[in-house]
Write an enzyme that holds these catalytic residues in place. Structure first.
Site, PDB file in Angstrom:
ATOM      1  N   GLU A 214       0.807  -1.333  -0.056  1.00  0.00           N
ATOM      2  CA  GLU A 214      -0.102   0.148   0.223  1.00  0.00           C
ATOM      3  C   GLU A 214       0.772   1.161   0.074  1.00  0.00           C
ATOM      4  O   GLU A 214       0.417   2.381  -0.798  1.00  0.00           O
ATOM      5  CB  GLU A 214      -0.956  -0.011   1.295  1.00  0.00           C
ATOM      6  CG  GLU A 214      -1.950  -1.039   1.283  1.00  0.00           C
ATOM      7  CD  GLU A 214      -1.407  -2.363   2.392  1.00  0.00           C
ATOM      8  OE1 GLU A 214      -0.200  -2.312   2.046  1.00  0.00           O
ATOM      9  OE2 GLU A 214      -2.249  -3.090   2.550  1.00  0.00           O
ATOM     10  N   GLY A 269       7.033  -2.107  14.609  1.00  0.00           N
ATOM     11  CA  GLY A 269       6.162  -1.193  13.843  1.00  0.00           C
ATOM     12  C   GLY A 269       5.089  -0.393  14.748  1.00  0.00           C
ATOM     13  O   GLY A 269       4.969   0.706  15.004  1.00  0.00           O
TER      14      GLY A 269
HETATM   15  O1  F6P Z   1       0.492  -4.866   9.606  1.00  0.00           O
HETATM   16  C1  F6P Z   1       1.593  -5.548   9.188  1.00  0.00           C
HETATM   17  C2  F6P Z   1       2.635  -4.447   9.494  1.00  0.00           C
HETATM   18  O2  F6P Z   1       3.913  -5.261   9.186  1.00  0.00           O
HETATM   19  C3  F6P Z   1       2.577  -3.895  10.629  1.00  0.00           C
HETATM   20  O3  F6P Z   1       3.224  -4.614  11.676  1.00  0.00           O
HETATM   21  C4  F6P Z   1       3.418  -2.642  10.045  1.00  0.00           C
HETATM   22  O4  F6P Z   1       3.410  -1.669  11.320  1.00  0.00           O
HETATM   23  C5  F6P Z   1       2.916  -2.272   8.972  1.00  0.00           C
HETATM   24  O5  F6P Z   1       2.761  -3.414   8.407  1.00  0.00           O
HETATM   25  C6  F6P Z   1       3.690  -1.483   8.158  1.00  0.00           C
HETATM   26  O6  F6P Z   1       4.620  -1.926   7.643  1.00  0.00           O
HETATM   27  P1  F6P Z   1       6.097  -1.073   7.152  1.00  0.00           P
HETATM   28  O7  F6P Z   1       6.200   0.165   8.221  1.00  0.00           O
HETATM   29  O8  F6P Z   1       7.172  -2.020   7.077  1.00  0.00           O
HETATM   30  O9  F6P Z   1       5.267  -0.542   6.000  1.00  0.00           O
END
Ligand code: F6P
Length: 550
Positions: A214, A269
């Site tokens: 995303e 995260g």
């Molecule tokens: O929801 C899954 C996840 O890995 C979370 O733990 C994390 O905060 C989010 O997606 C975004 O991940 P990133 O900061 O690597 O984009």
């Protein structure tokens, strides 16, 4: 040696017996028998006040819950976390979000190195950068100061800074407006871009992995939108910075290393607000405000580390939650901030608690016999009173509530805050006290209702009560108090994870859907022959493809 599940502990057996003997007790009777009940079941720490007296507990309950915590080696596990041990066992990582808010110079060893200096070096870079943006020294490609900050991220790279920017909007910079884009749905970014002046917008691409679909999609779209208006690549660097642990991926995207603010894999995260992920917040409230946020969280950390469990706010909040979840079998917990600026706090806690403890096996991979994380949900008060409080008061499920409020507002509108607090306190009283048939009948009689009308209405006017809640108060919604509040829930989450025996710091459950989505995305995009799914999924794909071709 697999850890013993809490259901095998002596404390659990004692709690089970205690539950059987006390489960029909009524809180209203406990308050009547002990005028000092509220004092016994409340405490202060790091600027927060917790009243947990409106729970179905007595001093024996608390004693046994504390015994459970000790039998689950909570203190040892807590100390292991702070010591940087690799307690995130499935990823082989330490869990050191607490180090992010430790004062400069406070040594934190990890693999023989002191990481405190690295942490504060990034904070220093964030400090310099945020001052330059806020003071109009950093200018956009047409020589104008930045007016809009767009954070592109999702999950922990969105929810924390988004919640905190909203919570502390009273402390925001007059020229800077923070925006948060997270959804792959183009309606999210698509609604914002037309409202932005590309020449005065700074995009913060926030992603720990810098691979999240995303975020990468939104980042590419934002980049293309910017380049349409400012085609010279060297102008990007005035309008795009990145926050990540993945320097290589950041550079491949086209953001220079000097425009990247790093953090580390020992920061989860959903625990990353205190890291460079908090950059939008520092831009909004300034370095001083961000430092106060860190200090508030650090104060709560110190409390968690040093206070005996009997007077330990995260431990007690967690254990009351265990009592509700694993003994009363309450399936959810409603978060009810009576403060409009905490409107994103329930959503933030959803990820913090449900992504941490929504697990089915223990750290050792053993299936769990007992229930784990309840469903976390909620909305601000007083709005919830006009949406779902009917169910909280008279529904067939008992749903514990966490009420959160600040005693002083940051607005100057007379009368509003006392009305807000009155509602907050009244709701927890009503949930606990209830209204029995005799009391309801007297009320109906006072309304001169006929005997027949009273008999018809009476069942609908009874409140069984005995519905539990916690109330957390702070003097005002300041950066320091917000920091302490977030740290309180981080450590509550940690304590419950220890009791349940789960790894609160991995999230393997989010991977399966992502893999399937990639396959279906290719089918929808026509890049791949339709794979034989179940008839439902095949039908859904066919409908979407037909809609595209019509
Ligand atoms: O929801 C899954 C996840 O890995 C979370 O733990 C994390 O905060 C989010 O997606 C975004 O991940 P990133 O900061 O690597 O984009």
């Amino acid at each position: 040696m697999p850890a013993m599940p809490f259901t095998a502990t002596a404390a659990h057996l004692a709690l089970t017996n205690h539950f059987a003997a006390s489960r029909r007790g009524q809180m209203r009777d406990l308050f009547a028998q002990n005028p000092a009940r509220a004092q016994e079941f409340s405490l202060e720490a790091a600027g927060l006040f917790l009243d947990y007296s409106k729970n179905r507990i007595d001093s024996e309950t608390v004693r046994l819950l504390l015994a459970l915590a000790r039998e689950c080696r909570l203190e040892q596990q807590r100390d292991a976390m702070f010591a940087g041990e690799r307690i995130n066992t499935t990823e082989g990582r330490a869990v050191l979000h607490t180090a992010l808010r430790a004062p400069r110079g406070q040594c934190q060893e990890l693999d023989g190195c002191d990481i405190n200096a690295d942490i504060h070096a990034v904070l220093d870079r964030m400090h310099d950068f945020s001052n330059r943006i806020r003071d109009g020294i950093w200018l956009g490609c047409t020589g104008q100061p930045i007016t809009d900050i767009v954070n592109i991220g999702i999950g922990g790279s969105d929810l924390g800074p988004k919640m905190a920017c909203q919570a502390l909007r009273a402390h925001g910079h007059p020229r800077l407006t923070p925006h948060f884009v997270s959804n792959a749905d183009g309606h999210d970014l698509g609604a914002l871009l037309p409202r932005l002046n590309s020449a005065t917008t700074l995009f913060v691409i926030a992603s720990k992995t810098f691979t999240t679909a995303e975020t990468m999609m939104n980042a590419q779209t934002a980049r293309a939108w910017f380049l349409q208006q400012h085609p010279h690549l060297d102008e990007l660097k005035k309008h795009f910075v990145a926050v990540s642990t993945n320097a290589e991926a950041v550079q491949s995207f086209g953001i220079a290393p000097e425009n990247m603010f790093p953090f580390w894999d020992w920061v989860g995260g959903r625990y990353s607000l205190w890291s460079a992920i908090g950059l939008p917040l520092m831009l909004a409230i300034g370095f001083e405000g961000f430092t106060q946020l860190l200090a508030g969280a650090h104060a709560l950390d110190q409390h968690f580390r040093e206070a005996p469990l009997e007077r330990n706010m995260p431990a007690l909040l967690a254990l009351v939650g265990i009592w509700n979840r694993n003994y009363f079998n309450d399936a959810s917990l409603s978060i009810s901030p009576y403060h409009q600026d905490l409107k994103y706090f329930p959503a933030y806690l959803q990820q913090l608690e449900m992504e941490s403890n929504g697990k089915q096996v223990t750290c050792d991979g053993m299936p769990l016999e007992a229930a784990t994380c309840p469903i976390i949900w909620g909305d601000v008060g007083t709005n919830g009173q006009h949406a779902y409080f009917q169910l909280l008061h008279q529904g067939t499920d008992i749903i514990p509530v966490d009420f959160i409020a600040a005693l002083k507002p940051s607005h100057g509108l007379p009368g509003h805050h006392t009305a807000l607090l009155a509602n907050c306190f009244a709701q927890s009283e009503a949930l606990m006290l209830g209204k029995n048939a005799e009391e309801a009948r007297r009320e109906l009689q006072a309304e001169s209702k006929s005997a027949q009308a009273i008999e018809a209405l009476l069942p609908h006017k009874i409140f069984h009560g005995n519905r539990p809640s916690n109330t957390i108060l702070m003097d005002e919604l300041s950066p320091a108090n917000l920091g302490a509040l977030v740290a309180l829930y981080e450590h509550k989450t940690f304590v419950q994870g220890v009791i349940w025996g789960v790894n609160s710091f991995d999230q393997w459950g989010v991977e399966f859907g992502k893999v399937l989505a990639r396959q279906i995305h290719a089918e929808l995009a026509g890049a791949s022959a339709s794979k034989q799914h179940d008839s439902s999924t095949n039908g859904l794909i066919a409908r979407a493809r037909a809609a595209y071709s019509s």
